[in-house]
Design a protein around this motif. Structure first.
Motif, PDB file in Angstrom:
ATOM      1  N   GLY A 154      37.506  43.423  21.552  1.00  0.00           N
ATOM      2  CA  GLY A 154      38.010  43.476  22.921  1.00  0.00           C
ATOM      3  C   GLY A 154      37.932  44.850  23.543  1.00  0.00           C
ATOM      4  O   GLY A 154      38.224  45.024  24.731  1.00  0.00           O
ATOM      5  N   LEU A 155      37.527  45.846  22.753  1.00  0.00           N
ATOM      6  CA  LEU A 155      37.484  47.215  23.247  1.00  0.00           C
ATOM      7  C   LEU A 155      36.441  47.384  24.354  1.00  0.00           C
ATOM      8  O   LEU A 155      36.704  48.012  25.382  1.00  0.00           O
ATOM      9  N   SER A 156      35.268  46.799  24.176  1.00  0.00           N
ATOM     10  CA  SER A 156      34.194  46.979  25.158  1.00  0.00           C
ATOM     11  C   SER A 156      34.545  46.380  26.514  1.00  0.00           C
ATOM     12  O   SER A 156      34.355  47.016  27.555  1.00  0.00           O
ATOM     13  N   ILE A 157      35.061  45.169  26.518  1.00  0.00           N
ATOM     14  CA  ILE A 157      35.384  44.531  27.794  1.00  0.00           C
ATOM     15  C   ILE A 157      36.536  45.256  28.484  1.00  0.00           C
ATOM     16  O   ILE A 157      36.586  45.364  29.711  1.00  0.00           O
ATOM     17  N   ARG A 158      37.447  45.817  27.692  1.00  0.00           N
ATOM     18  CA  ARG A 158      38.547  46.604  28.259  1.00  0.00           C
ATOM     19  C   ARG A 158      38.012  47.856  28.946  1.00  0.00           C
ATOM     20  O   ARG A 158      38.405  48.195  30.071  1.00  0.00           O
ATOM     21  N   LEU A 159      37.092  48.556  28.294  1.00  0.00           N
ATOM     22  CA  LEU A 159      36.516  49.764  28.869  1.00  0.00           C
ATOM     23  C   LEU A 159      35.740  49.449  30.144  1.00  0.00           C
ATOM     24  O   LEU A 159      35.826  50.174  31.136  1.00  0.00           O
ATOM     25  N   LEU A 160      34.980  48.355  30.145  1.00  0.00           N
ATOM     26  CA  LEU A 160      34.179  48.003  31.315  1.00  0.00           C
ATOM     27  C   LEU A 160      35.056  47.549  32.477  1.00  0.00           C
ATOM     28  O   LEU A 160      34.755  47.842  33.639  1.00  0.00           O
ATOM     29  N   CYS A 161      36.147  46.856  32.193  1.00  0.00           N
ATOM     30  CA  CYS A 161      37.097  46.481  33.255  1.00  0.00           C
ATOM     31  C   CYS A 161      37.686  47.721  33.904  1.00  0.00           C
ATOM     32  O   CYS A 161      37.810  47.801  35.140  1.00  0.00           O
ATOM     33  N   GLU A 162      38.069  48.690  33.089  1.00  0.00           N
ATOM     34  CA  GLU A 162      38.626  49.934  33.613  1.00  0.00           C
ATOM     35  C   GLU A 162      37.596  50.674  34.462  1.00  0.00           C
ATOM     36  O   GLU A 162      37.921  51.254  35.496  1.00  0.00           O
ATOM     37  N   LEU A 163      36.333  50.651  34.014  1.00  0.00           N
ATOM     38  CA  LEU A 163      35.268  51.341  34.742  1.00  0.00           C
ATOM     39  C   LEU A 163      35.093  50.748  36.140  1.00  0.00           C
ATOM     40  O   LEU A 163      34.928  51.478  37.121  1.00  0.00           O
ATOM     41  N   ILE A 164      35.164  49.434  36.241  1.00  0.00           N
ATOM     42  CA  ILE A 164      35.029  48.777  37.548  1.00  0.00           C
ATOM     43  C   ILE A 164      36.213  49.093  38.446  1.00  0.00           C
ATOM     44  O   ILE A 164      36.052  49.289  39.659  1.00  0.00           O
ATOM     45  N   GLN A 165      37.404  49.179  37.875  1.00  0.00           N
ATOM     46  CA  GLN A 165      38.570  49.545  38.677  1.00  0.00           C
ATOM     47  C   GLN A 165      38.437  50.966  39.216  1.00  0.00           C
ATOM     48  O   GLN A 165      38.843  51.256  40.345  1.00  0.00           O
ATOM     49  N   ILE A 166      37.859  51.846  38.423  1.00  0.00           N
ATOM     50  CA  ILE A 166      37.654  53.228  38.862  1.00  0.00           C
ATOM     51  C   ILE A 166      36.591  53.298  39.952  1.00  0.00           C
ATOM     52  O   ILE A 166      36.754  54.010  40.952  1.00  0.00           O
ATOM     53  N   GLU A 167      35.504  52.549  39.790  1.00  0.00           N
ATOM     54  CA  GLU A 167      34.410  52.547  40.755  1.00  0.00           C
ATOM     55  C   GLU A 167      34.029  51.103  41.077  1.00  0.00           C
ATOM     56  O   GLU A 167      33.178  50.496  40.404  1.00  0.00           O
ATOM     57  N   PRO A 168      34.623  50.512  42.113  1.00  0.00           N
ATOM     58  CA  PRO A 168      34.352  49.103  42.465  1.00  0.00           C
ATOM     59  C   PRO A 168      32.892  48.808  42.791  1.00  0.00           C
ATOM     60  O   PRO A 168      32.476  47.653  42.718  1.00  0.00           O
ATOM     61  N   LYS A 169      32.094  49.835  43.155  1.00  0.00           N
ATOM     62  CA  LYS A 169      30.676  49.603  43.437  1.00  0.00           C
ATOM     63  C   LYS A 169      29.933  49.028  42.233  1.00  0.00           C
ATOM     64  O   LYS A 169      28.865  48.430  42.379  1.00  0.00           O
ATOM     65  N   LEU A 170      30.504  49.197  41.039  1.00  0.00           N
ATOM     66  CA  LEU A 170      29.821  48.764  39.824  1.00  0.00           C
ATOM     67  C   LEU A 170      30.059  47.291  39.493  1.00  0.00           C
ATOM     68  O   LEU A 170      29.439  46.767  38.570  1.00  0.00           O
ATOM     69  N   ARG A 171      30.921  46.627  40.245  1.00  0.00           N
ATOM     70  CA  ARG A 171      31.319  45.281  39.839  1.00  0.00           C
ATOM     71  C   ARG A 171      30.159  44.286  39.866  1.00  0.00           C
ATOM     72  O   ARG A 171      30.115  43.348  39.063  1.00  0.00           O
ATOM     73  N   GLU A 172      29.194  44.476  40.768  1.00  0.00           N
ATOM     74  CA  GLU A 172      28.045  43.571  40.833  1.00  0.00           C
ATOM     75  C   GLU A 172      26.977  43.904  39.801  1.00  0.00           C
ATOM     76  O   GLU A 172      25.970  43.185  39.694  1.00  0.00           O
ATOM     77  N   PHE A 173      27.205  44.939  39.031  1.00  0.00           N
ATOM     78  CA  PHE A 173      26.194  45.386  38.072  1.00  0.00           C
ATOM     79  C   PHE A 173      26.638  45.193  36.625  1.00  0.00           C
ATOM     80  O   PHE A 173      25.948  45.643  35.715  1.00  0.00           O
ATOM     81  N   ILE A 174      27.788  44.532  36.422  1.00  0.00           N
ATOM     82  CA  ILE A 174      28.314  44.309  35.075  1.00  0.00           C
ATOM     83  C   ILE A 174      28.769  42.863  34.932  1.00  0.00           C
ATOM     84  O   ILE A 174      29.636  42.399  35.671  1.00  0.00           O
ATOM     85  N   TYR A 175      28.182  42.163  33.976  1.00  0.00           N
ATOM     86  CA  TYR A 175      28.585  40.801  33.624  1.00  0.00           C
ATOM     87  C   TYR A 175      28.759  40.737  32.104  1.00  0.00           C
ATOM     88  O   TYR A 175      27.886  41.227  31.369  1.00  0.00           O
ATOM     89  N   VAL A 176      29.847  40.156  31.646  1.00  0.00           N
ATOM     90  CA  VAL A 176      30.099  40.052  30.207  1.00  0.00           C
ATOM     91  C   VAL A 176      30.415  38.602  29.866  1.00  0.00           C
ATOM     92  O   VAL A 176      31.272  37.980  30.503  1.00  0.00           O
ATOM     93  N   PHE A 177      29.722  38.090  28.838  1.00  0.00           N
ATOM     94  CA  PHE A 177      29.960  36.722  28.362  1.00  0.00           C
ATOM     95  C   PHE A 177      30.205  36.759  26.853  1.00  0.00           C
ATOM     96  O   PHE A 177      29.486  37.437  26.119  1.00  0.00           O
ATOM     97  N   ASP A 178      31.203  36.019  26.418  1.00  0.00           N
ATOM     98  CA  ASP A 178      31.500  35.902  24.987  1.00  0.00           C
ATOM     99  C   ASP A 178      30.810  34.639  24.468  1.00  0.00           C
ATOM    100  O   ASP A 178      31.440  33.626  24.174  1.00  0.00           O
ATOM    101  N   VAL A 179      29.499  34.718  24.370  1.00  0.00           N
ATOM    102  CA  VAL A 179      28.671  33.573  24.013  1.00  0.00           C
ATOM    103  C   VAL A 179      28.304  33.643  22.533  1.00  0.00           C
ATOM    104  O   VAL A 179      27.854  34.681  22.044  1.00  0.00           O
ATOM    105  N   SER A 180      28.476  32.552  21.823  1.00  0.00           N
ATOM    106  CA  SER A 180      28.084  32.492  20.420  1.00  0.00           C
ATOM    107  C   SER A 180      26.571  32.529  20.287  1.00  0.00           C
ATOM    108  O   SER A 180      25.841  32.040  21.165  1.00  0.00           O
ATOM    109  N   SER A 181      26.090  33.100  19.191  1.00  0.00           N
ATOM    110  CA  SER A 181      24.644  33.156  18.941  1.00  0.00           C
ATOM    111  C   SER A 181      24.051  31.775  18.737  1.00  0.00           C
ATOM    112  O   SER A 181      22.824  31.602  18.801  1.00  0.00           O
ATOM    113  N   THR A 182      24.906  30.780  18.489  1.00  0.00           N
ATOM    114  CA  THR A 182      24.414  29.411  18.298  1.00  0.00           C
ATOM    115  C   THR A 182      24.265  28.665  19.622  1.00  0.00           C
ATOM    116  O   THR A 182      23.665  27.588  19.659  1.00  0.00           O
ATOM    117  N   GLU A 183      24.790  29.226  20.710  1.00  0.00           N
ATOM    118  CA  GLU A 183      24.697  28.581  22.025  1.00  0.00           C
ATOM    119  C   GLU A 183      23.358  28.933  22.655  1.00  0.00           C
ATOM    120  O   GLU A 183      23.272  29.720  23.602  1.00  0.00           O
TER     121      GLU A 183
END
Length: 424
Positions: A154-183
């Motif tokens: 959960g560390l990575s998604i936490r850091l990226l959420c904080e980054l978007i809050q600091i700079e909202p311009k980045l919100r359209e440039f970051i997408y995170v999915f918790d997708v299994s390798s079997t999907e």
């Protein structure tokens, strides 16, 4: 957990948002805007300062307790997010200032542009690395889709959420999915959207990624690598102690971690004597740092017990969860990890012939020798395919170092050449 244009969503919304991902990415591209390196760097620096000042201390410590990453290592990695570190990284990797490049010829200009849309298929051996992979993509102006590794803390998604809050311009440039390798269907949807697929992982992960993409997409591989130490019999005791510290600190889980030790000798007695000496040093460091996870100690105890039953040639030394196994062959291999090391003989005149067949899997070598031997041995190791030759700490970090022998910012960018002409 899903991160979609700055919003954290539950996993059951995955299909809905994957269905609209392409249209939303294209809508962003049609704005003909992408964040500048300065924009990304300033946001990262704010995040770095907050971490350094203890702003997320409780959360970070809680997350790190679930991982193998020591806190001092986390702080060392965090420096890569600092303004000074990122500016230096850009200058080294691009070799030029931000903006248009020098003209090719009269009337033609070159411009550095993002590759477009990057899919990052992250590995789970270093917490926070998935977030840093996205940062590298952002520095080049790319839209970044991150597939989290299984068991992510959960560390990575936490850091990226904080980054978007600091700079909202980045919100359209970051997408995170918790997708299994079997999907596979979901992964294929993301891969079809991407201009480039960034793969962190072993041969199986790379092969799986190759099967997902077609010839229109670029595959960028940061695969799992093997690292080791090369030691002459005149190596200093303080260097051997530092090597043991490295092994215990990293628990050998990084691509740059020493898996085993090659000795510059083909004398079985010399090799075994070294193994026994290093075992005592490793036990001493292990006792100071504290034992590893009891589950891993138990698992490796069973492995070593089986090895004793099956092999009459290997000298197996084990105690308190650490081991040194002196082997008769000279093959490079993965260790059992978590402070379990192999020792093998490899005379210097055989370095290239033995190691070259492991092309593509070689990364770092911790070279322990006399100063007068370093240049000659470094050349042999480099010609074998190694891309990092270091002192005892082969996992040391510094700003601007290459990823597996190349620069990611160049991989994530493209050069556009534009002819200029006068209107008639």
């Amino acid at each position: 957990m899903i991160l979609y244009q700055g919003k954290c969503l539950v996993d059951r919304a995955q299909d809905e948002y994957l269905g609209r991902l392409y249209e939303d990415c294209v809508a962003t591209l049609e704005k003909r805007f992408f964040p500048t390196p300065a924009c990304v760097i300033d946001a990262c620096d704010v995040l770095y300062r907050r971490v350094l000042n203890g702003g997320y201390e409780n959360e970070i410590q809680s997350l790190l307790r679930k991982t193998t990453l020591p806190y001092e290592r986390f702080l060392e990695m965090a420096r890569a997010f600092s303004k000074e570190g990122l500016i230096e990284k850009c200058q080294i990797e691009w070799g030029m200032e931000e903006g248009a490049l020098n003209p090719l010829s009269s009337g033609t200009k070159r411009k550095r542009m993002p590759l477009g849309i990057l899919l990052h298929i992250a590995a789970g051996n270093v917490d926070g690395l998935p977030a840093y992979s996205v940062i590298e993509g952002l520095l080049c102006g790319n839209i970044n889709i991150l597939k989290l590794p299984s068991g992510d803390s959960g560390l990575s998604i936490r850091l990226l959420c904080e980054l978007i809050q600091i700079e909202p311009k980045l919100r359209e440039f970051i997408y995170v999915f918790d997708v299994s390798s079997t999907e596979l269907e979901s992964l294929k949807k993301m891969a079809d959207i991407a201009d480039g697929i960034v793969v962190w992982g072993g041969d199986e992960a790379v092969s799986a990624a190759r099967s997902l993409i077609d010839v229109k997409s670029k595959l960028i591989v940061w695969g799992h690598k093997l690292s080791f130490a090369y030691v002459t019999l005149k190596a200093k005791d303080e260097d051997l102690l530092a090597l043991a510290e490295h092994i215990c600190r990293t628990n050998q889980v990084l691509c740059s971690s020493v898996q085993g030790i090659f000795i510059d000798s083909d004398d079985a007695g010399e090799i075994e004597n070294f193994g026994r000496k290093f075992f005592e040093i490793l036990k001493e460091v292990n006792a100071k740092r504290g034992k590893t996870d009891i589950g891993m100690r138990g698992k490796n105890a069973i492995r070593l017990y089986n090895d004793r039953l099956e092999s009459k040639e290997d000298c197996i030394l084990s105690e308190e969860g650490v081991s040194v196994v002196v082997k008769r062959d000279s093959e490079l291999e993965l260790s059992y990890l978590f402070r379990n090391v192999w020792v093998k003989g490899l005379p210097r005149d055989k370095i290239i012939s033995v190691l070259k067949k492991h092309k593509g899997h070689l990364q770092s070598c911790a070279l322990l020798c006399e100063s007068g031997e370093r240049q000659s041995l470094s050349e042999r190791l480099a010609f074998s395919g190694l891309v990092r030759i270091t002192g005892a700490d082969s996992s040391r970090m510094f700003i601007g170092e290459a990823h597996d022998g190349t620069y990611p910012l160049k991989e994530y960018s493209r050069i556009v050449e534009i002819d200029e002409w006068e209107e008639q």
